[in-house]
Design an enzyme around this catalytic site. Structure first.
Site, short mmCIF file in Angstrom:
data_model
loop_
_atom_site.label_atom_id
_atom_site.label_comp_id
_atom_site.label_asym_id
_atom_site.label_seq_id
_atom_site.Cartn_x
_atom_site.Cartn_y
_atom_site.Cartn_z
N GLU A 163 24.58 14.35 10.80
CA GLU A 163 24.02 14.30 9.44
C GLU A 163 25.12 14.47 8.40
OE1 GLU A 163 21.05 13.18 9.01
OE2 GLU A 163 20.84 13.22 11.18
N TRP A 190 26.63 11.27 8.07
CA TRP A 190 25.85 10.32 7.26
C TRP A 190 26.27 10.45 5.79
CZ3 TRP A 190 23.15 6.05 7.75
CH2 TRP A 190 22.54 5.75 8.97
N TRP A 237 9.07 -7.90 -6.67
CA TRP A 237 8.51 -6.55 -6.74
C TRP A 237 7.27 -6.57 -7.61
CZ3 TRP A 237 10.53 -3.63 -3.18
CH2 TRP A 237 11.87 -3.81 -2.81
N ASN A 296 13.68 15.80 4.41
CA ASN A 296 14.18 14.45 4.69
C ASN A 296 13.13 13.52 5.29
OD1 ASN A 296 16.37 12.42 5.07
ND2 ASN A 296 15.86 12.77 7.23
N TRP A 316 12.65 -0.40 -5.25
CA TRP A 316 13.26 0.85 -4.81
C TRP A 316 14.04 1.54 -5.93
CZ3 TRP A 316 18.50 1.17 -5.30
CH2 TRP A 316 19.24 -0.02 -5.33
N TRP A 362 17.88 5.25 -0.25
CA TRP A 362 16.77 4.41 -0.77
C TRP A 362 16.89 3.00 -0.23
CZ3 TRP A 362 12.13 4.80 -2.91
CH2 TRP A 362 11.74 6.05 -3.38
P1 FAD Z 1 20.22 19.01 6.81
O1 FAD Z 1 19.32 18.31 7.77
O2 FAD Z 1 20.49 20.43 7.07
O3 FAD Z 1 21.58 18.18 6.82
C1 FAD Z 1 22.84 18.75 6.48
C2 FAD Z 1 23.52 17.90 5.44
O4 FAD Z 1 23.78 16.60 5.96
C3 FAD Z 1 22.71 17.67 4.18
O5 FAD Z 1 22.82 18.76 3.29
C4 FAD Z 1 23.31 16.39 3.64
O6 FAD Z 1 24.50 16.64 2.92
C5 FAD Z 1 23.66 15.64 4.92
N1 FAD Z 1 22.56 14.71 5.23
C6 FAD Z 1 21.43 14.98 5.91
N2 FAD Z 1 20.67 13.86 6.01
C7 FAD Z 1 21.35 12.88 5.37
C8 FAD Z 1 21.10 11.51 5.12
N3 FAD Z 1 19.99 10.88 5.54
N4 FAD Z 1 22.01 10.81 4.41
C9 FAD Z 1 23.14 11.39 3.97
N5 FAD Z 1 23.44 12.69 4.18
C10 FAD Z 1 22.55 13.42 4.87
N6 FAD Z 1 20.60 13.66 0.25
C11 FAD Z 1 21.31 14.17 -0.76
O7 FAD Z 1 22.16 15.05 -0.54
N7 FAD Z 1 21.14 13.73 -2.06
C12 FAD Z 1 20.23 12.77 -2.36
O8 FAD Z 1 20.13 12.39 -3.54
C13 FAD Z 1 19.44 12.24 -1.32
N8 FAD Z 1 18.48 11.30 -1.57
C14 FAD Z 1 17.73 10.81 -0.53
C15 FAD Z 1 16.77 9.82 -0.80
C16 FAD Z 1 15.98 9.32 0.24
C17 FAD Z 1 14.97 8.24 -0.05
C18 FAD Z 1 16.15 9.79 1.55
C19 FAD Z 1 15.33 9.25 2.69
C20 FAD Z 1 17.11 10.75 1.84
C21 FAD Z 1 17.93 11.26 0.80
N9 FAD Z 1 18.90 12.25 1.06
C22 FAD Z 1 19.66 12.73 0.01
C23 FAD Z 1 19.25 12.63 2.43
C24 FAD Z 1 18.52 13.85 3.01
O9 FAD Z 1 17.14 13.73 2.80
C25 FAD Z 1 19.01 15.18 2.42
O10 FAD Z 1 20.41 15.25 2.47
C26 FAD Z 1 18.44 16.35 3.22
O11 FAD Z 1 17.04 16.32 3.22
C27 FAD Z 1 18.95 17.64 2.63
O12 FAD Z 1 18.38 18.75 3.28
P2 FAD Z 1 19.29 19.71 4.16
O13 FAD Z 1 20.53 20.10 3.43
O14 FAD Z 1 18.41 20.82 4.62
O15 FAD Z 1 19.66 18.74 5.36
#
Ligand code: FAD
Length: 492
Positions: A280, A283, A311, A346, A364, A387
């Site tokens: 993650e 990612w 759209w 997420n 989107w 997105w």
């Molecule tokens: P954890 O599961 O603990 O993950 C640890 C870290 O990994 C996160 O803090 C984040 O930095 C990174 N990470 C995790 N999932 C993703 C992912 N899918 N893509 C990229 N990095 C990821 N994340 C953001 O930080 N900012 C946003 O603006 C953002 N917008 C999103 C919009 C959509 C439509 C979706 C589906 C996802 C988005 N995410 C975004 C990714 C993800 O949802 C969040 O990073 C995550 O929910 C944060 O919670 P956490 O820190 O507990 O995640």
């Protein structure tokens, strides 16, 4: 400029003192150090922060100012164009060096490159450092010298590389700058919401600042990571790290996260969970890699063939989605969690994004903009890249024809309805069996639960089957057809 001329450390989204190589470099010169933050909202091509991010920024600057003050040198705060403000501060302080940590939005990177050039041309030391990302996007290249468009080879290339560097300690003390440099009071940046002040729910959930980030990481590694691979998909449980806003504001670095993960020895004890978490974090690196090469990710379909997709214009549908009144409980719970706390799980982000784009047929970009304004972790790379991933228009994206069924998603990932009941309290008494589809409940069950689908909770804004057919038809119009996939499985 003598070698004892003060050194400026220019803070941006790196609001920390630990693992801050620019700060360490400034302190390491042995000069007096002047910490400076400039609120610069005029960078062409980069977006001004949304409202929830501004709230976070205020709190984070307050925390940083206090921490720097304790170390010996308070934070100078200004607003305006960075180069102009900096010129004035250099003039006033007689500074001979400026240090900062690198940014990766191409527009911001261009501003920083020009700044470095002009400072050096004036005979100042100007140096920049890593911290925000484990890997410099400009250095990660495919075998043919291009950039990665697919995650798995990107992950493999990074995993085969060297281990991330060790984090740098916070300085024990900072020798403050004796020249008096004016600072504006933090309140004058007007970052907080007023009339109405909607920030109570944010303040309840979060502790912005470096210490809050450190605690979130420690708590995650102590209590949650052991089950991360599975629990990360269950919004009713606290199964993820909640690090995203701390990472987005640079209150903690991925280097610190990786080092703490290694120290926890989780890779030996729970290799699958440790690897999932590392993936993650990568990612996030991948999103920045894409943004670095595609500065307009929030404006343009990455896959241009989607430019022809029609759209729907549906102001009422958009409003109901934003307010959590679509009539699909898992979607509404997510949108209300976002509004109340500035964050959303997420799994639920994927569900609500898919709903907006596929069920409502709304562009989107509308959803991305709403998230940008309301998320405390709104991130210039992660937000548009995710997105577009959900919409099917992005790099390595979920296929457009994969249409999440919000009922099946809810039943699978929130089986007992805990998450829905937390954010949609009007459904609190609906039995588990109907919690994700209250419209199927017999009238007597609804009456016993105190729910009327007319005035307590809305009926679905659109029927799932109708929406699915409409989305597939829109897709077929530009692609010539595709398969439906209702399993709700994703490789994420
Ligand atoms: P954890 O599961 O603990 O993950 C640890 C870290 O990994 C996160 O803090 C984040 O930095 C990174 N990470 C995790 N999932 C993703 C992912 N899918 N893509 C990229 N990095 C990821 N994340 C953001 O930080 N900012 C946003 O603006 C953002 N917008 C999103 C919009 C959509 C439509 C979706 C589906 C996802 C988005 N995410 C975004 C990714 C993800 O949802 C969040 O990073 C995550 O929910 C944060 O919670 P956490 O820190 O507990 O995640």
């Amino acid at each position: 400029m003598g070698s004892d001329a003060p050194a400026i450390i220019l803070f941006r989204r790196d609001l920390r003192v630990a693992d801050n190589r620019a700060l360490a470099a400034a302190v390491g010169t042995g000069r007096q150090v002047l910490p400076l933050f400039v609120l610069d909202e005029e960078i062409a091509g980069a977006r001004p922060s949304g409202a929830a991010s501004r709230w976070w920024l205020h709190q984070s600057l307050a925390a940083l100012g206090e921490r720097l003050g304790d170390l010996g040198s308070g934070l100078v705060i200004r607003r305006g164009e960075t180069a102009k403000v900096l010129a004035g501060v250099i003039d006033r302080s007689g500074a001979g060096a400026v240090f900062w940590n690198r940014r990766y939005h191409p527009a911001e990177a261009a501003v920083d490159a020009a700044l470095k050039k002009s400072l050096r041309a004036c005979g100042l030391i100007a140096e920049s450092f890593d911290g925000m990302l484990l890997h410099e996007p400009s250095l990660v290249k495919t075998g043919s010298g291009g950039f990665y468009k697919v995650y798995t080879p990107f992950w493999k290339a990074l995993a085969a590389g060297s281990e991330p560097r060790d984090p740098v300690d916070a300085p024990d003390s900072i020798s403050g700058c004796s020249a008096r440099v004016a600072s504006v009071p933090l309140e004058e940046l007007k970052l907080l919401p007023r009339k109405p002040d909607w920030s109570d729910g944010l303040a309840e959930r979060w502790t912005p600042g470096e210490e809050g980030g450190r605690r979130a990481l420690a708590g995650f590694l102590r209590h949650r990571i052991e089950d991360y691979a599975e629990a990360r998909d269950l919004p009713g449980r606290p199964g993820t790290s909640m690090l995203s806003p701390h990472l987005a504001f640079g209150e903690i670095t991925p280097f610190q996260v990786m080092a703490a993960l290694t120290r926890s020895r989780m890779a030996d004890r729970n290799p699958a969970d440790a690897e999932r978490f590392r993936k993650e974090i990568v990612w996030r690196e991948f999103s920045y890699h894409l943004l670095f090469h595609n500065p307009d990710f929030h404006r343009e379909n990455f896959r241009r063939e989607f430019d022809g997709l029609e759209w729907r214009r549906d102001a009422e549908g958009l409003r109901r989605w934003q307010r959590g009144l679509t009539g699909y409980p898992i979607v509404d719970a997510g949108m209300r969690e976002l509004w109340r706390t500035g964050w959303m799980h997420n799994r639920v982000r994927m569900i609500v994004a898919s709903f907006l784009v596929k069920h409502l047929g709304i562009d989107w970009r509308e959803g991305e903009a709403w998230f940008w304004d309301t998320l405390v972790d709104a991130d210039a790379a992660n937000n548009p890249v995710n997105w577009q991933w959900v919409a099917g228009t992005g790099a390595d994206a979920a296929p457009y024809f994969r249409i999440f069924n919000p009922v099946l998603q809810g039943e699978k990932f929130d089986p007992s309805g805990d998450y829905v009941r937390r954010y949609v309290p009007e459904l609190e008494k609906v039995p588990d069996r109907y919690i994700h589809r209250p419209w199927d409940a017999p009238a007597r069950v609804l009456a016993d639960s105190g729910v009327s689908l007319a005035d307590i909770y809305p009926p679905p804004v659109v029927d799932h089957d109708v929406a699915r057919r409409r989305a597939l038809a829109a897709f077929a119009a530009i692609r010539g057809g595709g398969n439906d996939d209702e399993t709700g499985e994703t490789k994420r």
